[in-house]
Design a protein around this motif. Structure first.
Motif, PDB file in Angstrom:
ATOM      1  N   ASP A   1      35.886  46.325  43.942  1.00 61.82           N
ATOM      2  CA  ASP A   1      34.555  46.634  43.371  1.00 61.82           C
ATOM      3  C   ASP A   1      33.428  47.106  43.877  1.00 61.82           C
TER       4      ASP A   1
ATOM      5  N   MET B   1      32.566  41.139  34.257  1.00 60.68           N
ATOM      6  CA  MET B   1      34.343  41.946  34.834  1.00 60.68           C
ATOM      7  C   MET B   1      35.722  41.094  34.865  1.00 60.68           C
TER       8      MET B   1
ATOM      9  N   ARG C   1      41.782  45.932  39.538  1.00 66.81           N
ATOM     10  CA  ARG C   1      41.827  44.688  39.016  1.00 66.81           C
ATOM     11  C   ARG C   1      42.912  43.924  38.196  1.00 66.81           C
TER      12      ARG C   1
ATOM     13  N   TYR D   1      38.410  40.248  44.019  1.00 66.90           N
ATOM     14  CA  TYR D   1      38.671  41.820  43.633  1.00 66.90           C
ATOM     15  C   TYR D   1      37.037  42.254  44.548  1.00 66.90           C
ATOM     16  N   ARG D   2      36.637  41.759  45.774  1.00 61.51           N
ATOM     17  CA  ARG D   2      35.426  41.859  46.292  1.00 61.51           C
ATOM     18  C   ARG D   2      35.918  44.074  46.870  1.00 61.51           C
TER      19      ARG D   2
ATOM     20  N   ILE E   1      38.368  49.315  37.255  1.00 64.57           N
ATOM     21  CA  ILE E   1      38.899  48.117  37.074  1.00 64.57           C
ATOM     22  C   ILE E   1      40.947  48.313  37.003  1.00 64.57           C
TER      23      ILE E   1
ATOM     24  N   LEU F   1      31.697  40.620  38.930  1.00 62.99           N
ATOM     25  CA  LEU F   1      31.738  42.343  39.854  1.00 62.99           C
ATOM     26  C   LEU F   1      30.692  42.034  40.866  1.00 62.99           C
ATOM     27  N   GLU F   2      29.517  41.627  40.775  1.00 67.15           N
ATOM     28  CA  GLU F   2      28.813  41.109  41.757  1.00 67.15           C
ATOM     29  C   GLU F   2      28.678  39.658  42.472  1.00 67.15           C
TER      30      GLU F   2
ATOM     31  N   ARG G   1      31.978  50.353  43.291  1.00 68.78           N
ATOM     32  CA  ARG G   1      31.085  50.735  41.959  1.00 68.78           C
ATOM     33  C   ARG G   1      32.413  51.638  40.731  1.00 68.78           C
TER      34      ARG G   1
END
Length: 170
Positions: A43, A75, A54, A39-40, A51, A11-12, A46
């Motif tokens: 994401d 993730m 994604r 996926y940034r 999902i 995720l990050e 948040r």
């Protein structure tokens, strides 16, 4: 090429993340093609409901024919499982697997294919007991290491276990 590995970052993180890059090097060495979806943008808000977007992006990057392996971290591991249900695959390689995501209405699910996990004993985000339970229920290979969620002290170990996993797939 032996097939294609869809490498999904956390995720990050991003497609050039340390662990995903280490797995990509293994693919290159063993003759597997690989794709690293980015996926940034998905994401950024948040939103747990993103999902599904994604998962859709991972599936868009999977070739329609041929052998596919889904691999990911955090993730990326979570969505790899769901992608494996929608697109036939040879196996799953999962790092720091969350078995549930707060706010997401579905617990982790994955196809019944050869599966290997690497998880840190001190994972502060994804309880190790949940990973153990998942592996036990599936008969999956589980590598537990003395590390936290990032598995930063075990990147080379993760790559070595991935190399073994792909070699076992043939």
């Amino acid at each position: 090429m032996k097939g294609t590995v869809i490498l999904s970052h956390g995720l990050e993180s991003g497609p050039q993340a340390t662990k995903v890059s280490a797995l990509a090097e293994v693919c290159d060495a063993l003759g597997w093609a690989h794709v690293r979806p980015d996926y940034r943008d998905i994401d950024a808000p948040r939103d747990p409901l993103a999902i599904d977007a994604r998962i859709a992006l991972a599936l868009e990057h999977a070739p329609p024919h041929g052998r596919v392996v889904f691999a990911g971290s955090s993730m990326g591991a979570f969505i790899s499982g769901f992608a494996s249900i929608r697109r036939a695959c040879e196996g799953l390689f999962l790092l720091a697997l969350p078995t549930a995501i707060p706010g997401y209405p579905h617990g982790f699910a994955a196809a019944d294919v050869p599966t290997a996990l690497v998880h840190g004993w001190s994972d502060e985000l994804c309880p190790v007991d949940a990973a153990i339970d998942f592996a036990r229920e599936r008969g999956a290979t589980l590598h537990l290491v003395r590390d936290d969620h990032r598995l930063g002290a075990h990147v080379a170990y993760c790559a070595a276990m991935f190399q073994r996993f792909l070699a076992d797939l043939g």
